[in-house]
Design a protein around this motif. Sequence first.
Motif, mmCIF file in Angstrom:
data_model
loop_
_atom_site.group_PDB
_atom_site.id
_atom_site.type_symbol
_atom_site.label_atom_id
_atom_site.label_comp_id
_atom_site.label_asym_id
_atom_site.label_seq_id
_atom_site.Cartn_x
_atom_site.Cartn_y
_atom_site.Cartn_z
ATOM 1 N N GLY A 164 54.120 89.391 54.842
ATOM 2 C CA GLY A 164 54.975 89.106 55.984
ATOM 3 C C GLY A 164 54.868 90.157 57.072
ATOM 4 N N LYS A 165 54.247 91.283 56.741
ATOM 5 C CA LYS A 165 54.124 92.379 57.700
ATOM 6 C C LYS A 165 52.839 92.273 58.529
ATOM 7 C CE LYS A 165 56.582 95.581 54.622
ATOM 8 N NZ LYS A 165 56.458 96.823 53.812
ATOM 9 N N TYR A 166 51.805 91.660 57.942
ATOM 10 C CA TYR A 166 50.513 91.591 58.623
ATOM 11 C C TYR A 166 49.996 90.160 58.628
ATOM 12 C CZ TYR A 166 50.680 96.592 57.553
ATOM 13 O OH TYR A 166 51.059 97.900 57.444
ATOM 14 N N LYS A 167 49.330 89.792 59.721
ATOM 15 C CA LYS A 167 48.661 88.504 59.752
ATOM 16 C C LYS A 167 47.504 88.536 58.761
ATOM 17 C CE LYS A 167 49.846 87.397 64.531
ATOM 18 N NZ LYS A 167 49.338 87.064 65.884
ATOM 19 N N PRO A 168 47.117 87.386 58.225
ATOM 20 C CA PRO A 168 46.070 87.354 57.193
ATOM 21 C C PRO A 168 44.784 88.078 57.587
ATOM 22 C CG PRO A 168 47.135 85.226 57.342
ATOM 23 C CD PRO A 168 47.684 86.043 58.475
ATOM 24 N N LEU A 169 44.329 87.891 58.836
ATOM 25 C CA LEU A 169 43.088 88.526 59.262
ATOM 26 C C LEU A 169 43.229 90.044 59.260
ATOM 27 C CD1 LEU A 169 40.226 88.282 60.290
ATOM 28 C CD2 LEU A 169 41.135 88.059 62.608
ATOM 29 N N GLU A 170 44.367 90.549 59.744
ATOM 30 C CA GLU A 170 44.577 91.996 59.750
ATOM 31 C C GLU A 170 44.693 92.524 58.329
ATOM 32 O OE1 GLU A 170 47.567 95.454 61.507
ATOM 33 O OE2 GLU A 170 48.015 93.329 61.878
ATOM 34 N N LEU A 171 45.381 91.777 57.482
ATOM 35 C CA LEU A 171 45.538 92.200 56.099
ATOM 36 C C LEU A 171 44.186 92.289 55.411
ATOM 37 C CD1 LEU A 171 47.439 92.951 53.808
ATOM 38 C CD2 LEU A 171 47.747 90.507 53.332
ATOM 39 N N GLN A 172 43.327 91.305 55.644
ATOM 40 C CA GLN A 172 41.993 91.341 55.053
ATOM 41 C C GLN A 172 41.205 92.549 55.561
ATOM 42 O OE1 GLN A 172 39.153 87.847 54.204
ATOM 43 N NE2 GLN A 172 38.486 88.544 56.207
ATOM 44 N N SER A 173 41.308 92.820 56.845
ATOM 45 C CA SER A 173 40.577 93.945 57.424
ATOM 46 C C SER A 173 41.065 95.272 56.857
ATOM 47 C CB SER A 173 40.737 93.948 58.953
ATOM 48 O OG SER A 173 40.205 92.784 59.514
ATOM 49 N N ARG A 174 42.374 95.397 56.626
ATOM 50 C CA ARG A 174 42.937 96.655 56.145
ATOM 51 C C ARG A 174 42.550 96.941 54.698
ATOM 52 N NH1 ARG A 174 47.432 98.802 59.277
ATOM 53 N NH2 ARG A 174 48.164 99.796 57.373
ATOM 54 N N ILE A 175 42.123 95.926 53.961
ATOM 55 C CA ILE A 175 41.685 96.154 52.586
ATOM 56 C C ILE A 175 40.516 97.131 52.568
ATOM 57 C CG2 ILE A 175 40.604 95.092 50.564
ATOM 58 C CD1 ILE A 175 42.196 92.546 51.190
ATOM 59 N N ALA A 176 39.574 96.919 53.467
ATOM 60 C CA ALA A 176 38.389 97.769 53.486
ATOM 61 C C ALA A 176 38.382 98.763 54.633
ATOM 62 C CB ALA A 176 37.128 96.900 53.551
ATOM 63 N N ALA A 237 35.716 105.290 48.382
ATOM 64 C CA ALA A 237 34.917 105.271 47.155
ATOM 65 C C ALA A 237 34.616 103.852 46.690
ATOM 66 C CB ALA A 237 35.635 106.041 46.051
ATOM 67 N N MET A 238 35.451 102.890 47.098
ATOM 68 C CA MET A 238 35.269 101.513 46.654
ATOM 69 C C MET A 238 34.344 100.703 47.568
ATOM 70 S SD MET A 238 36.921 101.096 43.836
ATOM 71 C CE MET A 238 36.888 99.301 43.715
ATOM 72 N N LEU A 239 33.954 101.278 48.698
ATOM 73 C CA LEU A 239 33.202 100.496 49.685
ATOM 74 C C LEU A 239 31.917 99.913 49.130
ATOM 75 C CD1 LEU A 239 33.655 102.556 52.974
ATOM 76 C CD2 LEU A 239 34.988 100.640 52.097
ATOM 77 N N ASN A 240 31.247 100.655 48.267
ATOM 78 C CA ASN A 240 29.988 100.165 47.707
ATOM 79 C C ASN A 240 30.186 99.361 46.431
ATOM 80 O OD1 ASN A 240 28.329 101.329 49.695
ATOM 81 N ND2 ASN A 240 28.391 103.316 48.675
ATOM 82 N N GLN A 241 31.460 99.108 46.075
ATOM 83 C CA GLN A 241 31.740 98.373 44.842
ATOM 84 C C GLN A 241 32.345 96.989 45.104
ATOM 85 O OE1 GLN A 241 33.722 100.799 41.801
ATOM 86 N NE2 GLN A 241 33.152 102.650 42.935
ATOM 87 N N TYR A 242 32.957 96.825 46.267
ATOM 88 C CA TYR A 242 33.528 95.524 46.599
ATOM 89 C C TYR A 242 32.462 94.437 46.606
ATOM 90 C CZ TYR A 242 37.705 97.857 48.579
ATOM 91 O OH TYR A 242 38.827 98.586 48.778
ATOM 92 N N THR A 243 32.847 93.249 46.188
ATOM 93 C CA THR A 243 32.005 92.066 46.357
ATOM 94 C C THR A 243 32.755 91.076 47.247
ATOM 95 O OG1 THR A 243 32.889 90.841 44.459
ATOM 96 C CG2 THR A 243 31.058 92.380 44.036
#
Length: 258
Positions: A164-176, A237-243
């Motif tokens: 509810g705090k972030y729009k889906p696109l922003e939330l996805q971007s903030r993951i990485a 550290a997770m950047l090269n591990q995400y799929t």
Amino acid sequence: MTKFIVVVFAILLSGPLLFGQDPDDVKPQASGNPEPTAGKALFQQTCGFCHGPDGRGASGTDLLHSALVSHDVGGNLIGEVVRKGRPDKGMPAFPLSDSQIQQIAAFLHAQAKLASSVTTLMPSDYPLDKLLVGNVEAGKRYFNGAGKCSQCHSPTGDFAHIAGKYKPLELQSRIAFPYGKNPTVTVVDAGGRSYNGTQVYEDEFFVSLEMSDGARRTFDRRMVKTDTHDPLAAHVAMLNQYTDDDIHNLLAYLETLK
């Protein structure tokens, strides 16, 4: 890095490249200036093993957001660093010609321009059904398991109602692309004096700290020793591990935290 970009911006499947045109398609600037494409192979061969094939950083600095690159004109600053190296940072010197320096500079400036255009090309809103292509349960397992998210975050704590705090696109971007927490740095000068503060600026030459009393101090990195603690290091550290599936599934799960 290619996988990483695709992961974060999977929405591109339904439209043109979000980052704009490919660097290979960037036209030369004024007549007589080197084309960005001319420096691409040279940069990747000389600098890419540390700074990444596109300059976004790897084991070395992200050059596209570097003050050195943003203030460089025709290679005048970049050339000095390339030719002298940074022995204190493990960067060797490269005896490149003026023409080669200018080609590398043109490539980096073109890449930086494309990177800076992301925010202007990013839609403010995006259809949720084009983003929610993952599996909620798989995302929850990833959050509590391989993704290590639960080691720092809680769906009933700091992540409560996060959808509810972030729009889906922003939330996805903030993951990485997390942001909002600056590194803390300890600086020890030549006299052994120690300074602790929050990093407010840093580049290849200087680091600026905000001290506990609100004062700011800037140090020449060549004259001091620094020890940096980055609260977002676990994400890096997770950047090269995400799929792709990890990001899609994680977003699907986070979107349930209304």
